[in-house]
Design an enzyme around this catalytic site. Structure first.
Site, PDB file in Angstrom:
ATOM      1  N   ASP A  42      85.072  51.405 133.379  1.00 13.20           N
ATOM      2  CA  ASP A  42      86.314  52.361 134.003  1.00 13.20           C
ATOM      3  C   ASP A  42      85.567  53.610 134.398  1.00 13.20           C
ATOM      4  O   ASP A  42      85.745  54.168 135.055  1.00 13.20           O
ATOM      5  CB  ASP A  42      86.974  53.396 132.903  1.00 13.20           C
ATOM      6  CG  ASP A  42      85.895  53.075 131.539  1.00 13.20           C
ATOM      7  OD1 ASP A  42      84.833  53.917 131.334  1.00 13.20           O
ATOM      8  OD2 ASP A  42      86.500  54.717 130.846  1.00 13.20           O
ATOM      9  N   SER A  43      83.895  53.793 134.943  1.00 11.97           N
ATOM     10  CA  SER A  43      82.624  54.642 135.374  1.00 11.97           C
ATOM     11  C   SER A  43      83.638  54.363 137.217  1.00 11.97           C
ATOM     12  O   SER A  43      83.153  55.552 137.808  1.00 11.97           O
ATOM     13  CB  SER A  43      81.981  54.063 135.283  1.00 11.97           C
ATOM     14  OG  SER A  43      81.353  52.176 135.654  1.00 11.97           O
ATOM     15  N   ASP A  57      86.581  46.802 130.565  1.00 12.98           N
ATOM     16  CA  ASP A  57      86.784  48.205 129.868  1.00 12.98           C
ATOM     17  C   ASP A  57      88.075  48.193 129.776  1.00 12.98           C
ATOM     18  O   ASP A  57      89.153  48.269 130.544  1.00 12.98           O
ATOM     19  CB  ASP A  57      85.749  49.004 130.917  1.00 12.98           C
ATOM     20  CG  ASP A  57      84.660  49.979 130.298  1.00 12.98           C
ATOM     21  OD1 ASP A  57      84.501  49.447 129.161  1.00 12.98           O
ATOM     22  OD2 ASP A  57      84.029  50.532 131.078  1.00 12.98           O
ATOM     23  N   LYS A  76      86.104  45.986 126.696  1.00  9.79           N
ATOM     24  CA  LYS A  76      85.156  46.579 125.645  1.00  9.79           C
ATOM     25  C   LYS A  76      85.833  47.867 125.873  1.00  9.79           C
ATOM     26  O   LYS A  76      86.667  48.088 126.445  1.00  9.79           O
ATOM     27  CB  LYS A  76      83.734  47.356 126.574  1.00  9.79           C
ATOM     28  CG  LYS A  76      83.361  48.166 125.722  1.00  9.79           C
ATOM     29  CD  LYS A  76      81.903  48.342 127.159  1.00  9.79           C
ATOM     30  CE  LYS A  76      81.615  49.121 127.999  1.00  9.79           C
ATOM     31  NZ  LYS A  76      82.820  50.592 128.184  1.00  9.79           N
ATOM     32  N   GLU A  85      86.024  51.999 123.743  1.00  7.05           N
ATOM     33  CA  GLU A  85      85.088  52.965 122.681  1.00  7.05           C
ATOM     34  C   GLU A  85      85.055  53.390 121.528  1.00  7.05           C
ATOM     35  O   GLU A  85      85.642  53.146 121.617  1.00  7.05           O
ATOM     36  CB  GLU A  85      84.177  54.371 124.169  1.00  7.05           C
ATOM     37  CG  GLU A  85      83.954  53.901 125.308  1.00  7.05           C
ATOM     38  CD  GLU A  85      83.939  54.746 126.323  1.00  7.05           C
ATOM     39  OE1 GLU A  85      84.394  56.335 125.522  1.00  7.05           O
ATOM     40  OE2 GLU A  85      83.475  54.650 127.188  1.00  7.05           O
ATOM     41  N   GLU A 142      74.907  53.764 124.287  1.00  5.14           N
ATOM     42  CA  GLU A 142      74.529  55.234 125.460  1.00  5.14           C
ATOM     43  C   GLU A 142      74.370  56.199 125.290  1.00  5.14           C
ATOM     44  O   GLU A 142      75.011  56.938 124.392  1.00  5.14           O
ATOM     45  CB  GLU A 142      76.063  55.110 126.911  1.00  5.14           C
ATOM     46  CG  GLU A 142      76.009  56.290 127.275  1.00  5.14           C
ATOM     47  CD  GLU A 142      77.205  56.215 128.230  1.00  5.14           C
ATOM     48  OE1 GLU A 142      77.986  55.261 128.491  1.00  5.14           O
ATOM     49  OE2 GLU A 142      76.872  57.256 128.999  1.00  5.14           O
TER      50      GLU A 142
HETATM   51  O1  KIV Z   1      82.555  52.714 132.245  1.00  2.00           O
HETATM   52  C1  KIV Z   1      81.011  52.060 132.250  1.00  2.00           C
HETATM   53  O2  KIV Z   1      80.335  52.138 133.201  1.00  2.00           O
HETATM   54  C2  KIV Z   1      80.093  51.497 131.362  1.00  2.00           C
HETATM   55  C3  KIV Z   1      78.503  51.888 131.176  1.00  2.00           C
HETATM   56  C4  KIV Z   1      78.573  53.146 131.352  1.00  2.00           C
HETATM   57  C5  KIV Z   1      78.376  50.987 130.221  1.00  2.00           C
HETATM   58  O3  KIV Z   1      81.418  52.556 130.349  1.00  2.00           O
END
Ligand code: KIV
Length: 277
Positions: free
Chosen positions: A49-50, A88, A118, A120, A186
């Site tokens: 989600d970055s 994510d 994934k 969090e 992280e």
């Molecule tokens: O969204 C992302 O890029 C991430 C990485 C920083 C692990 O979760």
């Protein structure tokens, strides 16, 4: 789009089996061309989600939606045949409880062909992770700095220093016990990352953690120097593509203004020449 067969040779189970073995290589990925470039080198790619910050200019990951994740994951899937695709779950798509998480994770899997999702959070997400895993959805955990909780954490700070180390360790254990196949660590101190790697049974994937983790992940635009608004300490730049892009765009602009582009080799003749396209 609905996907019925795996898009990649590598599965979540293969990544799980790498615990203590050869380091797992991973990068974030948001587009088809980049997926094609990294597919052969990466064990898994993360549609992170970055992408909200890196591609869409958002101030944090909080504004990222399910639709954004699905659109980018579908694009990435078109460029993969080897690496596992992990997607994510965006902020707000799973925190309400296991049922909400399952509905959204199932949609991601069905509409993108992802091999895993994934999410969090550690102890607080254990029940949800177990619920998804029991229903056939491989889950990667993410503990330490969890960017979707930036407001609760008071910024993008190192997590697990001093007496907080036990909290991060407990989070990683909870994720592993719940059935996650791997866990991202992280922005945690290197010694703590090494300790977690030694103590949990699943691969640890470090970002701002330690070379001793079972694998590493970086945001691709950071390591290529494409996103150069700022550089976190844990990023190593393997290229300076933003500088190269700026120089190339400036050359193009100068040539257009001087009528030096297009040149004779870029334009078409009146009459068809033999072999001409
Ligand atoms: O969204 C992302 O890029 C991430 C990485 C920083 C692990 O979760």
């Amino acid at each position: 789009m609905s996907v019925t067969k795996p898009i990649s040779a590598i599965s979540a189970g293969d990544i799980r089996a790498r615990k203590g073995g050869d380091p797992v290589v991973s990068l974030t990925c948001y587009t088809t061309p980049m997926a094609r470039l990294m597919d052969a080198q990466c064990d898994f790619v993360l549609v992170g989600d970055s992408l909200g910050m890196v591609l869409h200019g958002l101030p944090s990951t909080l504004g990222v939606t399910m639709e954004m994740m699905i659109l980018h994951a579908q694009a990435v899937a078109r460029g993969l045949s080897h690496a596992l695709m992990v997607v994510d779950m965006p902020f707000g798509s799973y925190e309400q409880g296991p049922q909400q998480a399952f509905a959204n994770a199932a949609r991601i899997m069905a509409e993108t062909g992802a091999g895993a999702v994934k999410l969090e959070g550690g102890c607080r997400m254990a029940e949800t992770i177990a619920f998804l895993v029991a229903r056939g959805i491989p889950v990667m955990g993410h503990v330490g700095l969890t960017p979707q909780s930036v407001n609760a954490l008071g910024g993008y700070k190192v997590q697990g220093r001093d007496d907080q180390a036990e909290v991060v360790l407990a989070d990683a254990r909870a994720v592993a016990d719940a059935g996650a196949f791997a866990v991202v660590l992280e922005k945690v101190p290197a010694a703590l990352a090494d300790r977690i790697t030694a103590e949990v049974a699943i691969p640890t994937i470090g970002i701002g953690a330690s070379a001793g983790c079972d694998g590493q992940v970086l945001v691709v635009d950071d390591m290529l120097g494409l996103f150069d608004a700022f550089k976190p300490k844990f990023v190593k730049r393997y290229a300076d593509l933003a500088d190269q892009a700026r120089a190339a765009i400036a050359d193009y602009a100068a040539e257009v203004r001087a009528r030096r582009f297009p040149g004779p080799e870029h334009v078409f003749a009146d009459q068809t020449e033999k072999g001409a396209k």
